[in-house]
Scaffold this motif. Structure first.
Motif, mmCIF file in Angstrom:
data_model
loop_
_atom_site.group_PDB
_atom_site.id
_atom_site.type_symbol
_atom_site.label_atom_id
_atom_site.label_comp_id
_atom_site.label_asym_id
_atom_site.label_seq_id
_atom_site.Cartn_x
_atom_site.Cartn_y
_atom_site.Cartn_z
ATOM 1 N N ASN A 1 0.836 -1.192 0.000
ATOM 2 C CA ASN A 1 0.000 0.000 0.000
ATOM 3 C C ASN A 1 0.874 1.246 0.000
ATOM 4 O O ASN A 1 1.959 1.268 0.588
ATOM 5 N N SER B 1 0.012 5.684 0.071
ATOM 6 C CA SER B 1 -0.979 6.755 -0.024
ATOM 7 C C SER B 1 -0.333 8.084 0.335
ATOM 8 O O SER B 1 0.681 8.137 1.049
ATOM 9 N N GLY C 1 -2.881 4.586 -3.654
ATOM 10 C CA GLY C 1 -2.360 3.812 -4.769
ATOM 11 C C GLY C 1 -3.256 2.609 -4.994
ATOM 12 O O GLY C 1 -3.810 2.053 -4.054
ATOM 13 N N SER C 2 -3.412 2.205 -6.230
ATOM 14 C CA SER C 2 -4.206 1.012 -6.534
ATOM 15 C C SER C 2 -3.352 0.043 -7.337
ATOM 16 O O SER C 2 -2.585 0.447 -8.213
ATOM 17 N N MET D 1 1.620 -0.605 -9.124
ATOM 18 C CA MET D 1 0.806 0.276 -8.304
ATOM 19 C C MET D 1 0.641 1.606 -9.023
ATOM 20 O O MET D 1 1.626 2.269 -9.347
ATOM 21 N N ILE E 1 -0.686 5.409 -8.899
ATOM 22 C CA ILE E 1 -1.041 6.489 -7.986
ATOM 23 C C ILE E 1 -1.680 7.587 -8.828
ATOM 24 O O ILE E 1 -0.994 8.277 -9.588
ATOM 25 N N THR E 2 -2.998 7.709 -8.729
ATOM 26 C CA THR E 2 -3.735 8.645 -9.575
ATOM 27 C C THR E 2 -4.529 9.612 -8.705
ATOM 28 O O THR E 2 -5.170 9.204 -7.734
ATOM 29 N N SER F 1 -0.776 10.369 -13.473
ATOM 30 C CA SER F 1 -0.540 9.179 -12.667
ATOM 31 C C SER F 1 0.942 8.856 -12.594
ATOM 32 O O SER F 1 1.736 9.301 -13.407
#
Length: 905
Positions: free
Chosen positions: A82, A84, A94-95, A592, A594-595, A602
């Motif tokens: 993870n 963030s 983050g996804s 990952m 991050i947007t 991103s």
């Protein structure tokens, strides 16, 4: 989750500058503008599985927009789970997506003509993750990164590594490490490359049978290099090592939340004899330091062969040459002859890996046909090469096929890739296909130690054909449960899921072959008792065992893909991808993203692979990705987190501006600080190694020399003894105290009047410290580490503390025991020096060339004609002592003139 207001933008800027450029960041500007006011690390190790959370909070104190950079080094085996950012109260998480989907975002940005960049940097054991973000005036940003890893056991210990480098003073800086091991913690030690005696006061360790808590919480003043400076001393590694107690069954089955893990590492087995062939590349690319260090390592390894082993050597360039026609037993004569052969290996010619490997297999096969291999012995081939095949068969796939067909599952192959010109994927596949593993040897001053340490990991096979079995009605989804060889100091790990209607007691059988017999270990674990053990919320994170199972499964699936055929490889990757997405792991198959909501902008972080930078070329004149045209090793660093960015907020110029320093855990290479020259009134070391003000210093070119050893005399508070060794001797037993369990030896070069090395050996804890002018090598539990002089070192192990400061003073101290100091003196008479402290604690059994001065020492009267001379009686022997001026090297160069009684031995 709070959503940002429409139209609000926060640009994310990718840093393209290399490590070398990052080192030149204007720290003071950043300290005044972007302030890290809180920095915390929380690492929970539950039954070897580590869950680490790094949180950095920064504020922009400037009147204009500033860039804040979050940069972390994490272990190569770890998976990010993870990340963030919280900006002005808005969270940007983050996804994790399949790599192809994330790549599409990056490719679309490039297609639109937007500049995108790539950050790559890596250490030997770490990978780098970095994110930069613009921060508005007075705005605050919180970065949080979470990663997980299973700590592997190597040479009898688990190791948790944290990198520490905030680059500025931090008001709230805290590291907490919680360890919970149901088997019981057998030993715990810490080591740091930045810790000082002052900082050590901020380090606390508490421990009971199954738990340990390590906290590091330094104040601002403790972090400062000096009161008048705002620079921090925190820069380097913080390492925790430990091991666990083991039962007669050799293992432990632990259960939590419907999953189990079985750790197996019996430690009372006898070593199985091995037949080992060393295949050494001596092609032209090995010329220079590589071949020199290979010879050095090989000679040391030959000394460590077991008495029941057999061995042979093959060296190859365009052609392969075997040292002996057959494997030979380990004997003094054979080992000495092999050392002479190794010493004569010279680098020249091409690289014929195929013929060398087939020659090694043929040697083993011939020995097997002629029944020359001991029954149930282990056969190993260890290949060391630094380049791609250039002679004979040069097609890597054909070489792999030839080797696989020749070995035919009968021997284990270990491949060592020296440097970054070698194709690591080629070596890795060849090793994995043949029951071994690959390892990169980094081209550095300690390459020989890296080779030796690798050998130590495979030097002592204890079991072969190891198989785990569990009741089919009790478990499912079990990870790898069959292993070719189990080596001393390692651990076999099997994990799985309990079935819904599993029995109340989980049983396991482990079968294997010892040297002279087969063996079966039987273990049982009560499910309810185990489940209850892991219920405490204070020091573990829950459902960790399920994540451990997923982590281990993914690692093993990825390893299997290396040698799998296309159809099988796709199936393995599909399973690994599914688990990676289900458990939110950033693996080589996922990325990952991050947007920021409502925007196309991103960044993409990807797990690196070892060889991905191998053939990358850089734009001339730019220090991108940590490479330069002259630095081959850094040019091929092969791995770190890739961070793609779109759209970019700057254009490449001829000179790129230095970015702000990262807040934490930053990539660094070892830096030797400039030598300090002292002037009258400057700081110095006195006899008890405490800083004090110097009063008189010798001029830089004084004829006065520093003696080999300065001894505080027993019962004397003023006079000291300066000892010089003048006898034509080499190896010297300096002192030995069996009651204290310490021995000091040295190699003295009479012509140069200094030690070429000094070695200190402790019995408890078992530790050997070998000091030479090049570096200090510490060996514990067969694990060796090299430390350059004047690097800070602070290591605490049970019953012993090892410290080194930036003046080059290494102290080995134990409670209520003699403290031994080693110093690399670079003043007049440059070389190693030995210091002793608390000498009144020597026992009555101390002996040796220097130890004799702590038994039955009597001063004779002064010479009536010359009061600068007198006789010293030591154990019935007379020595002439002369009062002379000498340089006290405890004062650091240029030293301080002292008057002492000088004795030659």
């Amino acid at each position: 989750m709070k959503t940002p207001a429409p139209g609000r933008t926060h640009s994310i800027v990718l840093v393209l500058l290399s490590l070398a450029v990052l080192q030149t960041t204007k720290a003071h500007k950043v300290q005044n503008d972007v302030d890290i006011y809180s920095l915390t690390v929380d690492s929970k190790v539950s039954s070897r599985f580590a869950h680490t959370v790094i949180t950095s909070r920064v504020v922009n104190r400037a009147d204009a927009m500033q860039e804040a950079t979050f940069q972390v080094e994490l272990p190569k085996k770890a998976f990010i789970t993870n990340f963030s950012m919280v900006i002005d109260g808005v969270t940007y998480p983050g996804s994790i997506k399949e790599k192809a989907a994330a790549q599409e975002q990056y490719s679309a940005a490039v297609a639109r003509g937007e500049s995108a960049g790539l950050v790559r940097a890596t250490g030997r054991k770490t990978e780098q993750f970095q994110v930069s973000v613009n921060v508005a005036p007075a705005a605050k940003v919180t970065f949080e990164l979470v990663y997980e890893e299973l700590l592997a056991r190597h040479l009898g210990a688990y190791e948790l590594l944290l990198k520490v480098r905030p680059q500025q003073l931090v008001k709230h800086l805290q590291m907490d490490i919680h360890i919970f091991e149901p088997q019981g913690i057998s030993f715990l030690e810490t080591e740091s490359t930045f810790m000082t005696n002052e900082l050590a006061e901020a380090l606390t360790t508490s421990q009971n049978k199954t738990k340990a808590h390590i906290r590091f919480k330094p104040t601002l003043s403790q972090q400062q290099k000096s009161p008048e400076k705002q620079d921090t001393v925190l820069d380097g590694n913080f390492i925790v090592r430990y091991d666990v107690d083991r039962t007669a069954s050799g293992g432990s089955i632990q259960i939590e939340n419907g999953y189990f893990v079985h750790y197996f590492a019996p430690d009372s087995l006898s070593t199985i004899p091995k037949n080992v062939i060393f295949v050494i590349d001596k092609s032209g690319s090995m010329m220079g330091r590589k071949i020199k260090q290979t010879r050095e390592a090989l000679i040391k390894i030959l000394n460590d062969l077991g008495p029941h082993d057999q061995f042979n050597l093959i060296s190859f360039s365009a052609e392969a040459t075997k040292w002996k026609p057959l494997l030979v037993p380990v004997s003094t004569e054979n080992v000495n002859e092999a050392k002479s052969y190794a010493t004569g290996i010279k680098a020249q010619g091409g690289t014929n890996i195929n013929d060398a490997m087939l020659m090694a297999v043929q040697l083993l096969e011939k020995a097997n046909r002629e029944e020359l291999l001991p029954a149930r012995s282990v056969t190993l081939i260890i290949l060391l090469t630094d380049g791609d095949p250039t002679a004979g068969e040069t097609n890597p796939s054909k070489i792999q096929k030839n080797v696989r067909n020749a070995i035919n599952g009968q021997h284990s192959l270990f491949c060592l890739g020296f440097g970054f010109d070698v194709s690591y994927t080629f070596l890795e596949k060849m090793a994995l296909e043949n029951g071994g593993l690959a390892r990169r040897i980094y081209e550095d001053s300690d390459s020989a130690l890296q080779l030796q340490d690798f050998y130590q990991q495979v030097a002592n096979p204890l079991m072969t054909s190891v198989a785990f079995e569990y009741p089919s009605n009790a478990v499912e989804s079990v990870t790898q449960d069959a292993f070719r060889v189990f080596f001393k100091g390692s651990e076999l790990v099997v994990a799985g899921k309990l079935r819904d209607q599993s029995p109340n007691v989980l049983s396991a059988h482990v079968w294997g072959q010892l040297h002279k017999e087969n063996v079966t270990f039987v273990m049982e674990s009560h499910v309810a008792e185990q489940e209850e053990m892991f219920q405490s919320p204070k020091y573990i994170f829950h459902s960790f065992m399920e994540r451990l199972w997923a982590y281990l499964t993914i690692q093993q699936l990825l390893e299997q893909t290396v040698s799998a055929l296309d159809a099988e490889k796709q199936a393995l990757e599909a399973r690994a991808l599914n688990l990676s997405l289900s458990y939110s792991f950033v693996t080589p198959l996922t990325s990952m993203v991050i947007t920021k909501p409502g925007q196309e902008q991103s960044q993409v972080a990807e797990k690196p692979v070892e060889d991905e930078n191998r053939d990358r070329r850089v734009h001339p004149g730019l220090m991108l990705f940590g490479h330069s045209g002259r630095d081959r090793a850094s040019r091929k660093t092969g791995g770190a987190f890739k961070v793609f960015n779109s759209p970019a907020r700057f254009r490449l110029r001829e000179r790129l501006p230095a970015p702000p320093p990262p807040p934490f855990f930053r990539t660094t290479s070892r830096v030797v600080l400039p030598e300090m020259t002292l002037h009258p009134g400057g700081a110095s070391y006195d006899a008890d190694f405490r800083i004090r003000g110097a009063t008189t210093t010798a001029p830089p070119f004084a004829a006065v020399q520093a003696p080999s050893v300065i001894l505080p005399l027993p019962g004397q508070s003023v006079d000291r003894l300066c000892v010089d060794l003048r006898r034509p001797q080499e190896l010297v037993n300096l002192l030995s105290d069996p009651d204290q369990g310490v021995e000091v030896t040295g190699h003295y070069e009479t012509a140069k009047a200094h030690f070429s090395w000094i070695e200190v050996t402790f019995e408890n804890p078992q530790l050997q410290v070998h000091a030479s002018p090049e570096h200090v090598v510490m060996t514990r539990n067969r694990r060796s580490s090299a430390h350059k002089w004047k690097e800070t070192l602070y290591s605490v192990m049970p019953g012993l503390k090892v410290t080194m400061d930036k003046a080059g003073l290494l102290l080995l101290s134990r409670p209520d025991r003699v403290t031994i100091g080693l110093l690399f003196w670079d003043g007049p008479g440059k070389g190693l020096r030995l210091l002793l402290q608390d000498t009144d604690r020597f026992s009555s059994h101390v002996n040796g060339t220097l130890g004799q001065f702590y038994q039955d020492v009597l001063w004779g009267p002064l010479d009536t004609a010359d009061d600068s001379k007198r006789t010293l009686k030591v154990q019935g022997r007379d020595y002439s002592a002369t009062r002379e001026l000498k340089l006290d090297y405890q004062e650091r160069p240029p030293g301080k003139e002292i008057s002492c009684w000088s004795v030659e031995l």
